[in-house]
Write a protein that holds these residues in place. Structure first.
Motif, PDB file in Angstrom:
ATOM      1  N   GLY A   1       5.715  17.210  17.001  1.00 43.53           N
ATOM      2  CA  GLY A   1       5.092  16.043  17.621  1.00 43.53           C
ATOM      3  C   GLY A   1       4.185  15.379  16.676  1.00 43.53           C
ATOM      4  N   ARG A   2       3.597  15.907  15.692  1.00 45.50           N
ATOM      5  CA  ARG A   2       2.673  15.309  14.667  1.00 45.50           C
ATOM      6  C   ARG A   2       3.545  14.597  13.412  1.00 45.50           C
ATOM      7  N   PHE A   3       4.638  14.622  13.597  1.00 45.34           N
ATOM      8  CA  PHE A   3       5.514  13.971  12.420  1.00 45.34           C
ATOM      9  C   PHE A   3       5.273  12.625  12.444  1.00 45.34           C
ATOM     10  N   GLN A   4       5.288  11.972  13.316  1.00 47.28           N
ATOM     11  CA  GLN A   4       5.273  10.503  13.645  1.00 47.28           C
ATOM     12  C   GLN A   4       3.821   9.986  12.936  1.00 47.28           C
ATOM     13  N   ARG A   5       2.659  10.454  13.597  1.00 47.15           N
ATOM     14  CA  ARG A   5       1.461  10.499  12.998  1.00 47.15           C
ATOM     15  C   ARG A   5       1.088  10.778  11.494  1.00 47.15           C
ATOM     16  N   ASP A   6       1.658  11.839  11.254  1.00 44.10           N
ATOM     17  CA  ASP A   6       1.234  12.206   9.803  1.00 44.10           C
ATOM     18  C   ASP A   6       2.212  12.121   8.609  1.00 44.10           C
ATOM     19  N   VAL A   7       3.328  11.650   8.929  1.00 43.36           N
ATOM     20  CA  VAL A   7       4.221  11.033   8.037  1.00 43.36           C
ATOM     21  C   VAL A   7       4.688   9.676   8.244  1.00 43.36           C
ATOM     22  N   LEU A   8       5.170   9.292   9.309  1.00 39.74           N
ATOM     23  CA  LEU A   8       6.150   8.010   9.426  1.00 39.74           C
ATOM     24  C   LEU A   8       5.106   6.871   9.527  1.00 39.74           C
ATOM     25  N   GLU A   9       3.627   7.044   9.760  1.00 43.18           N
ATOM     26  CA  GLU A   9       2.708   6.077  10.162  1.00 43.18           C
ATOM     27  C   GLU A   9       1.814   5.863   8.743  1.00 43.18           C
ATOM     28  N   ARG A  10       2.121   6.584   7.633  1.00 41.20           N
ATOM     29  CA  ARG A  10       1.511   6.636   6.513  1.00 41.20           C
ATOM     30  C   ARG A  10       2.141   5.378   5.472  1.00 41.20           C
ATOM     31  N   PRO A  11       1.560   4.749   4.721  1.00 46.17           N
ATOM     32  CA  PRO A  11       2.080   3.578   4.119  1.00 46.17           C
ATOM     33  C   PRO A  11       2.835   4.105   2.944  1.00 46.17           C
ATOM     34  N   GLY A  12       4.033   3.479   2.662  1.00 46.46           N
ATOM     35  CA  GLY A  12       4.702   3.684   1.391  1.00 46.46           C
ATOM     36  C   GLY A  12       5.469   5.041   1.384  1.00 46.46           C
TER      37      GLY A  12
ATOM     38  N   TRP B   1       0.626  -1.114  -0.024  1.00 45.71           N
ATOM     39  CA  TRP B   1      -0.014   0.147  -0.103  1.00 45.71           C
ATOM     40  C   TRP B   1       0.823   1.207   0.222  1.00 45.71           C
ATOM     41  N   VAL B   2       0.329   2.154  -0.847  1.00 45.53           N
ATOM     42  CA  VAL B   2       1.191   3.475  -0.694  1.00 45.53           C
ATOM     43  C   VAL B   2       0.159   4.610  -0.834  1.00 45.53           C
ATOM     44  N   ALA B   3       0.580   5.523  -0.003  1.00 41.07           N
ATOM     45  CA  ALA B   3      -0.464   6.783   0.115  1.00 41.07           C
ATOM     46  C   ALA B   3      -0.410   7.673  -0.939  1.00 41.07           C
ATOM     47  N   ALA B   4      -1.570   7.529  -1.702  1.00 39.88           N
ATOM     48  CA  ALA B   4      -1.924   8.293  -3.002  1.00 39.88           C
ATOM     49  C   ALA B   4      -2.311   9.699  -2.689  1.00 39.88           C
ATOM     50  N   TRP B   5      -3.135  10.070  -1.558  1.00 39.07           N
ATOM     51  CA  TRP B   5      -3.705  11.289  -1.126  1.00 39.07           C
ATOM     52  C   TRP B   5      -3.787  11.248   0.303  1.00 39.07           C
ATOM     53  N   ALA B   6      -3.612  12.354   0.939  1.00 38.55           N
ATOM     54  CA  ALA B   6      -3.528  12.416   2.555  1.00 38.55           C
ATOM     55  C   ALA B   6      -3.773  13.897   2.948  1.00 38.55           C
ATOM     56  N   THR B   7      -4.294  14.148   4.086  1.00 36.46           N
ATOM     57  CA  THR B   7      -4.517  15.450   4.623  1.00 36.46           C
ATOM     58  C   THR B   7      -4.296  15.480   6.035  1.00 36.46           C
ATOM     59  N   ALA B   8      -3.805  16.341   6.696  1.00 32.58           N
ATOM     60  CA  ALA B   8      -3.541  16.293   8.163  1.00 32.58           C
ATOM     61  C   ALA B   8      -4.631  17.239   8.966  1.00 32.58           C
ATOM     62  N   LEU B   9      -5.022  16.542  10.134  1.00 34.09           N
ATOM     63  CA  LEU B   9      -6.093  17.116  11.061  1.00 34.09           C
ATOM     64  C   LEU B   9      -5.723  18.133  12.013  1.00 34.09           C
ATOM     65  N   GLN B  10      -6.450  18.837  12.343  1.00 34.01           N
ATOM     66  CA  GLN B  10      -6.139  19.877  13.449  1.00 34.01           C
ATOM     67  C   GLN B  10      -7.495  20.159  14.669  1.00 34.01           C
TER      68      GLN B  10
ATOM     69  N   SER C   1      -4.942   5.268  -0.014  1.00 32.09           N
ATOM     70  CA  SER C   1      -3.902   4.543  -0.427  1.00 32.09           C
ATOM     71  C   SER C   1      -4.279   3.688  -1.419  1.00 32.09           C
ATOM     72  N   VAL C   2      -3.134   3.310  -2.346  1.00 34.65           N
ATOM     73  CA  VAL C   2      -3.473   2.367  -3.335  1.00 34.65           C
ATOM     74  C   VAL C   2      -2.523   1.063  -3.347  1.00 34.65           C
ATOM     75  N   ASP C   3      -2.931   0.121  -3.934  1.00 35.99           N
ATOM     76  CA  ASP C   3      -2.067  -1.211  -4.079  1.00 35.99           C
ATOM     77  C   ASP C   3      -1.042  -0.881  -5.184  1.00 35.99           C
ATOM     78  N   ALA C   4       0.001  -0.519  -4.933  1.00 37.50           N
ATOM     79  CA  ALA C   4       0.905   0.061  -5.977  1.00 37.50           C
ATOM     80  C   ALA C   4       2.405  -0.534  -5.706  1.00 37.50           C
ATOM     81  N   PRO C   5       2.493  -1.991  -6.456  1.00 40.34           N
ATOM     82  CA  PRO C   5       4.128  -2.340  -6.208  1.00 40.34           C
ATOM     83  C   PRO C   5       4.845  -1.531  -6.955  1.00 40.34           C
ATOM     84  N   SER C   6       6.041  -1.518  -6.337  1.00 43.47           N
ATOM     85  CA  SER C   6       7.359  -0.635  -6.782  1.00 43.47           C
ATOM     86  C   SER C   6       7.010   0.827  -6.819  1.00 43.47           C
ATOM     87  N   SER C   7       6.041   1.217  -6.336  1.00 45.75           N
ATOM     88  CA  SER C   7       5.889   2.640  -6.085  1.00 45.75           C
ATOM     89  C   SER C   7       6.180   3.326  -4.689  1.00 45.75           C
TER      90      SER C   7
END
Length: 421
Positions: free
Chosen positions: A269-280, A33-42, A198-204
């Motif tokens: 503080g939000r870097f872990q959740r908003d970036v590192l926990e997203r797929p791909g 799985w690879v993140a294809a679109w995302a946004t961050a909440l507040q 996210s989409v199933d996208a091998p090699s992406s």
């Protein structure tokens, strides 16, 4: 990670009986799985005297239709929901995704989205989760409508406030399968609950753009996708690269070091959740710090003070914050490109801090690479100011042309190569 520990959010086995268990569907997830679109909440400030700018639309028993533009193609997708700042469960009785036909209209009835095989979801306060895989064609750069029929008591307590995209609320009732726009008379310009596709996208792989309003695209043209990450996605597509997604995790008003009542958790503080926990996600481009420099000088306000706390920071403070982000990224094998802070017509004392930070970004070699947005946008005759053609008019935020120039300034080959290692 597909879900923030749901059992912890439930707090007791009895409550979890009424929530979707992550175990049912997480084990069935496809391999890549690879993140294809995302946004961050507040979080939305919870006050009785909120100004109109911070009042959310009524959604209880109505259908919310949000328009997103994925930057990676695939034949199978997952939708990520977040109740990160909720105090009560997030209840969605029906969720669908369809190709957008413009405005609030959709192409057909759309594909139903399920959670553990069920069409509805009751997500506890503080929890996040992914849907079951959806058999749907996702085309990079095309608009999609995600329609959620909300529970009878649902309220919005968190959002992504500056979407630069018109989204829609229907008249009462379940209109998630409506192709027509007729029921969707309400409009708002935020994103709510849906924080990723996210989409199933091998090699992406995906690149995360994270920062403040300049990454968020403040003052760019409504509904036109003129933010610099949008322009970078188009640049990638134009080069023939169909394997790299760009996701935008900027929050207007965000700071590196301080939380805000209105502008979200501090980026460190939000870097872990908003970036590192997203797929791909393999690489992040970090542009943050100008609000940390500025907010100490903002006057304190009675009532809602979005700039609180008015913390004074030095270049050394910001550098230490950058180093924490870099360390967290490297622990997860994610590369970070540091972006120089753009001109903001600052008084001399604050300008000296900006220049010191930029000097460190350019010369310290602490980052995996540098994106020199300052050099791309500054007026050669007055380097503390934006070029006139790149200034949206407030002397801080770029124009559409300025955001385009930022995308051109990204060292594309180096950034893309960093996602492949």
């Amino acid at each position: 990670m597909t879900i923030r520990t749901l059992a912890a959010a439930c707090g007791a086995a009895l409550l979890c009986q009424f929530a979707v268990s992550p175990i049912v569907f997480a084990a069935d997830a496809p391999a890549h799985w690879v993140a294809a679109w995302a946004t961050a909440l507040q979080p939305i400030p919870q006050r009785a005297d909120l100004p109109p700018l911070y009042r959310a639309p009524e959604v209880a028993g109505r259908t919310v239709r949000q328009i997103i533009y994925p930057t990676l193609s695939g034949k199978s997708a997952r939708i990520h929901l977040s109740n990160e700042y909720g105090k009560t469960p997030l209840v969605i009785d029906d969720l669908r995704i369809a190709r957008s036909a413009g405005g609030a209209a959709a192409v057909g009835n759309g594909a139903r989205v399920t959670f553990g095989g069920k069409s509805g979801v009751n997500l506890p306060a503080g929890a996040e989760l992914d849907s079951d895989p959806i058999a749907v064609d996702i085309a990079e750069g095309a608009p999609y409508a995600i329609s959620a029929f909300m529970g009878p008591e649902q309220k919005i307590v968190a959002w992504h406030r500056v979407s630069n995209q018109v989204n829609y609320v229907s008249a009462p009732g379940n209109h998630s399968a409506d192709a027509s726009a007729e029921a969707f008379r309400g409009r708002f310009t935020q994103y709510v609950w849906v924080t990723g596709l996210s989409v199933d996208a091998p090699s992406s792989a995906a690149i995360a753009a994270i920062g403040d309003s300049i990454t968020d695209g403040m003052r760019s043209s409504l509904n036109q996708n003129k933010r610099w990450p949008d322009a970078l996605a188009r640049r990638l597509a134009g080069s023939g690269d169909r394997a790299t997604a760009i996701v935008n995790l900027g929050i207007s008003g965000n700071r590196l070091l301080s939380d805000s009542p209105c502008y979200g958790d501090a980026l460190a503080g939000r870097f872990q959740r908003d970036v590192l926990e997203r797929p791909g996600i393999k690489t992040a481009i970090l542009l943050i710090g100008i609000n940390d420099i500025n907010f100490a000088a903002m006057p304190a306000r009675t009532g809602l003070d979005c700039d609180f706390p008015h913390t004074s920071v030095t270049a050394a403070d910001l550098i230490a914050g950058y180093q924490r982000v870099i360390a967290a990224a490297r622990h997860r094998g994610v590369k970070v490109f540091g972006a120089t802070l753009t001109p903001a017509s600052l008084p001399a004392s604050r300008e000296s801090t900006r220049l010191a930070v930029n000097q460190w970004i350019r010369t310290s070699h602490a980052f995996d690479g540098v994106v020199d947005f300052d050099a791309a946008l500054r007026d050669p005759a007055q380097p503390d100011r934006l070029q006139r053609a790149f200034d949206s008019g407030d002397h801080i935020h770029p124009s559409d042309a300025g955001y385009g120039a930022m995308a051109v300034a990204v060292p594309m080959e180096a950034v893309v190569n960093s996602t492949r290692k």
